[in-house]
Design a protein around this motif. Structure first.
Motif, PDB file in Angstrom:
ATOM      1  N   MET A  92       0.835  -1.210   0.000  1.00  0.00           N
ATOM      2  CA  MET A  92       0.000   0.000   0.000  1.00  0.00           C
ATOM      3  C   MET A  92       0.867   1.256   0.000  1.00  0.00           C
ATOM      4  O   MET A  92       0.581   2.233  -0.700  1.00  0.00           O
ATOM      5  N   TYR A  93       1.948   1.202   0.758  1.00  0.00           N
ATOM      6  CA  TYR A  93       2.844   2.361   0.840  1.00  0.00           C
ATOM      7  C   TYR A  93       3.512   2.631  -0.511  1.00  0.00           C
ATOM      8  O   TYR A  93       3.565   3.766  -0.976  1.00  0.00           O
ATOM      9  N   MET A  94       3.989   1.560  -1.151  1.00  0.00           N
ATOM     10  CA  MET A  94       4.655   1.727  -2.456  1.00  0.00           C
ATOM     11  C   MET A  94       3.686   2.262  -3.511  1.00  0.00           C
ATOM     12  O   MET A  94       4.033   3.149  -4.302  1.00  0.00           O
ATOM     13  N   VAL A 130       4.276   5.801  -5.475  1.00  0.00           N
ATOM     14  CA  VAL A 130       4.358   5.800  -6.944  1.00  0.00           C
ATOM     15  C   VAL A 130       3.180   6.576  -7.549  1.00  0.00           C
ATOM     16  O   VAL A 130       3.364   7.439  -8.415  1.00  0.00           O
ATOM     17  N   GLY A 131       1.966   6.293  -7.066  1.00  0.00           N
ATOM     18  CA  GLY A 131       0.762   6.965  -7.579  1.00  0.00           C
ATOM     19  C   GLY A 131       0.825   8.471  -7.412  1.00  0.00           C
ATOM     20  O   GLY A 131       0.555   9.227  -8.360  1.00  0.00           O
ATOM     21  N   ASN A 132       1.230   8.915  -6.216  1.00  0.00           N
ATOM     22  CA  ASN A 132       1.263  10.359  -5.949  1.00  0.00           C
ATOM     23  C   ASN A 132       2.420  11.059  -6.655  1.00  0.00           C
ATOM     24  O   ASN A 132       2.276  12.195  -7.104  1.00  0.00           O
ATOM     25  N   VAL A 133       3.566  10.374  -6.773  1.00  0.00           N
ATOM     26  CA  VAL A 133       4.693  10.956  -7.509  1.00  0.00           C
ATOM     27  C   VAL A 133       4.307  11.133  -8.986  1.00  0.00           C
ATOM     28  O   VAL A 133       4.580  12.174  -9.595  1.00  0.00           O
ATOM     29  N   CYS A 134       3.626  10.118  -9.558  1.00  0.00           N
ATOM     30  CA  CYS A 134       3.155  10.219 -10.951  1.00  0.00           C
ATOM     31  C   CYS A 134       2.208  11.404 -11.124  1.00  0.00           C
ATOM     32  O   CYS A 134       2.290  12.146 -12.107  1.00  0.00           O
ATOM     33  N   ALA A 166       3.561   4.142   7.618  1.00  0.00           N
ATOM     34  CA  ALA A 166       3.616   2.841   6.939  1.00  0.00           C
ATOM     35  C   ALA A 166       4.968   2.115   7.001  1.00  0.00           C
ATOM     36  O   ALA A 166       5.001   0.950   7.382  1.00  0.00           O
ATOM     37  N   PRO A 167       6.107   2.767   6.654  1.00  0.00           N
ATOM     38  CA  PRO A 167       7.367   2.007   6.638  1.00  0.00           C
ATOM     39  C   PRO A 167       7.706   1.420   8.006  1.00  0.00           C
ATOM     40  O   PRO A 167       8.104   0.265   8.119  1.00  0.00           O
ATOM     41  N   ARG A 168       7.517   2.221   9.051  1.00  0.00           N
ATOM     42  CA  ARG A 168       7.830   1.772  10.402  1.00  0.00           C
ATOM     43  C   ARG A 168       6.929   0.614  10.834  1.00  0.00           C
ATOM     44  O   ARG A 168       7.392  -0.366  11.420  1.00  0.00           O
ATOM     45  N   ALA A 169       5.631   0.742  10.528  1.00  0.00           N
ATOM     46  CA  ALA A 169       4.674  -0.316  10.892  1.00  0.00           C
ATOM     47  C   ALA A 169       4.993  -1.610  10.143  1.00  0.00           C
ATOM     48  O   ALA A 169       5.008  -2.696  10.735  1.00  0.00           O
ATOM     49  N   ALA A 170       5.289  -1.505   8.847  1.00  0.00           N
ATOM     50  CA  ALA A 170       5.603  -2.693   8.037  1.00  0.00           C
ATOM     51  C   ALA A 170       6.831  -3.419   8.583  1.00  0.00           C
ATOM     52  O   ALA A 170       6.859  -4.653   8.675  1.00  0.00           O
ATOM     53  N   LEU A 171       7.827  -2.638   8.998  1.00  0.00           N
ATOM     54  CA  LEU A 171       9.060  -3.200   9.562  1.00  0.00           C
ATOM     55  C   LEU A 171       8.790  -3.874  10.916  1.00  0.00           C
ATOM     56  O   LEU A 171       9.314  -4.953  11.196  1.00  0.00           O
ATOM     57  N   ALA A 172       7.942  -3.220  11.722  1.00  0.00           N
ATOM     58  CA  ALA A 172       7.599  -3.776  13.036  1.00  0.00           C
ATOM     59  C   ALA A 172       6.885  -5.116  12.891  1.00  0.00           C
ATOM     60  O   ALA A 172       7.161  -6.068  13.628  1.00  0.00           O
ATOM     61  N   PHE A 173       5.953  -5.206  11.919  1.00  0.00           N
ATOM     62  CA  PHE A 173       5.233  -6.475  11.702  1.00  0.00           C
ATOM     63  C   PHE A 173       6.210  -7.555  11.224  1.00  0.00           C
ATOM     64  O   PHE A 173       6.118  -8.701  11.623  1.00  0.00           O
ATOM     65  N   LEU A 174       7.153  -7.157  10.367  1.00  0.00           N
ATOM     66  CA  LEU A 174       8.086  -8.112   9.775  1.00  0.00           C
ATOM     67  C   LEU A 174       9.079  -8.643  10.812  1.00  0.00           C
ATOM     68  O   LEU A 174       9.313  -9.847  10.910  1.00  0.00           O
ATOM     69  N   LEU A 175       9.657  -7.734  11.593  1.00  0.00           N
ATOM     70  CA  LEU A 175      10.714  -8.123  12.532  1.00  0.00           C
ATOM     71  C   LEU A 175      10.190  -8.451  13.922  1.00  0.00           C
ATOM     72  O   LEU A 175      10.922  -8.971  14.756  1.00  0.00           O
ATOM     73  N   GLY A 176       8.919  -8.104  14.163  1.00  0.00           N
ATOM     74  CA  GLY A 176       8.347  -8.365  15.484  1.00  0.00           C
ATOM     75  C   GLY A 176       8.847  -7.385  16.548  1.00  0.00           C
ATOM     76  O   GLY A 176       8.598  -7.546  17.728  1.00  0.00           O
ATOM     77  N   ARG A 177       9.587  -6.369  16.124  1.00  0.00           N
ATOM     78  CA  ARG A 177      10.065  -5.353  17.093  1.00  0.00           C
ATOM     79  C   ARG A 177       9.034  -4.244  17.162  1.00  0.00           C
ATOM     80  O   ARG A 177       8.904  -3.455  16.237  1.00  0.00           O
ATOM     81  N   ARG A 178       8.358  -4.193  18.290  1.00  0.00           N
ATOM     82  CA  ARG A 178       7.245  -3.245  18.367  1.00  0.00           C
ATOM     83  C   ARG A 178       7.529  -2.068  19.285  1.00  0.00           C
ATOM     84  O   ARG A 178       6.658  -1.281  19.602  1.00  0.00           O
TER      85      ARG A 178
END
Length: 312
Positions: free
Chosen positions: A34-36, A40-44, A78-90
């Motif tokens: 969703m973040y990507m 991309v959508g907004n930059v376009c 978004a980036p921080r949340a995605a990383l937290a879900f991935l690494l489990g570091r909350r």
């Protein structure tokens, strides 16, 4: 004693969306995607407006600013949340939490004011078409954008200042996936009645104020469109507004549900899901809503692609 309480809490744990490891990975992929798409959508959108001189009008000036704001808005969360879900570091540091709240409140409030400004722009274009170039001067447009950011600054300073003057003792868990005002207030061991009142008063007045401008503008727009003589002119006027109306309904609907009702700070589970909507889904949808519903943007996009040799 107050300072001791502050230094005792050096970090918080964000415990929103706790679930088995498999679904954590799914959440991480979902948030990242969703973040990507948002970026991309907004930059376009920004590039299309920048590169086509026929889109250098107040409406697209605001749209370009909205796209920039949406990128910033999502980037805070978004980036921080995605990383937290991935690494489990909350865990998030005390200062990290405060700065995330500050910027999230800044961009969120600014977006509400932007939508009001864009509604006023459409109102002027449709209800006062002859005076439109005079009223919506470049200077006024720039001032409206700066004013929106200034209002955002005032609100986020109040919200962050009030929230982080609270004490946080043993319970350092924040039932959310980012440092949302209501969720952080809920995690405090102080009496939060004043904070909840401030949040309701300030956020409520901002939401009600900006929403009033929006609905008044659209009330006049609809009356004007109904009175237009030809079906073609009615259709043209509606097509310039429909995309903005969609964004408004999505944004104000969710935000009103989140902040402008009493007890907003006391129902975190429900708010987790809704906040995904306005922090990630709406900024992601905005470029699509404006592109797909807008003949000028679609035409410009085709023209640019043709020039680049994509359409042969």
């Amino acid at each position: 004693a107050k300072m001791e309480n502050h230094t005792r809490t050096s970090e918080f744990n964000l415990v929103g969306f706790r679930s088995p490891p498999g679904s954590q990975l799914l959440l991480s992929v979902l948030f990242s995607t969703m973040y990507m798409v948002t970026v991309v959508g907004n930059v376009c959108m920004i590039l299309v407006i920048r590169m086509d001189s026929s889109l250098h009008t107040p409406m697209y000036f605001f749209l370009e600013n909205l796209s920039t704001l949406d990128i910033c808005y999502s980037s805070v969360i978004a980036p921080r949340a995605a990383l937290a879900f991935l690494l489990g570091r909350r865990s998030i540091s005390y200062n990290g939490c405060a700065s995330q709240m500050f910027f999230f409140s800044l961009f969120g409030t600014t977006e509400a004011f932007f939508l009001a400004v864009m509604a006023y722009d459409r109102f002027t274009a449709i209800c006062n078409p002859l005076l439109y170039p005079v009223i919506m001067s470049r200077r006024l447009c720039v001032l409206m954008v700066l004013g929106s950011y200034l209002s955002g600054c005032i609100n986020c300073t109040i919200q962050t200042g009030f929230t982080f003057s609270l004490s946080f003792c043993g319970r350092r868990e924040i039932n959310h996936f980012f440092c949302d005002v209501a969720a952080v207030i809920h995690a405090s061991c102080s009496d939060t009645a004043v904070n909840e009142l401030v949040m309701l008063a300030v956020c409520g007045s901002i939401i009600v104020g900006t929403a009033s401008v929006v609905f008044l503008s659209y009330g006049y727009i609809i009356i004007t469109i109904i009175q237009m003589p030809s079906a073609e002119s009615r259709h043209k006027a509606l097509s310039t507004c429909s995309s903005h109306m969609m964004t408004i309904c999505l944004f104000f609907g969710t935000v009103f549900f989140m902040y402008a009702q009493p007890g907003a700070a006391s129902s975190p589970n429900k708010s987790n899901t809704i906040s995904v909507f306005y922090t990630l889904v709406i900024p992601m949808l905005n470029p699509f809503i404006y592109t797909l519903r807008n003949r000028e943007v679609k035409g410009s996009l085709k023209k640019q692609l043709k020039r680049k040799g994509v359409f042969l």
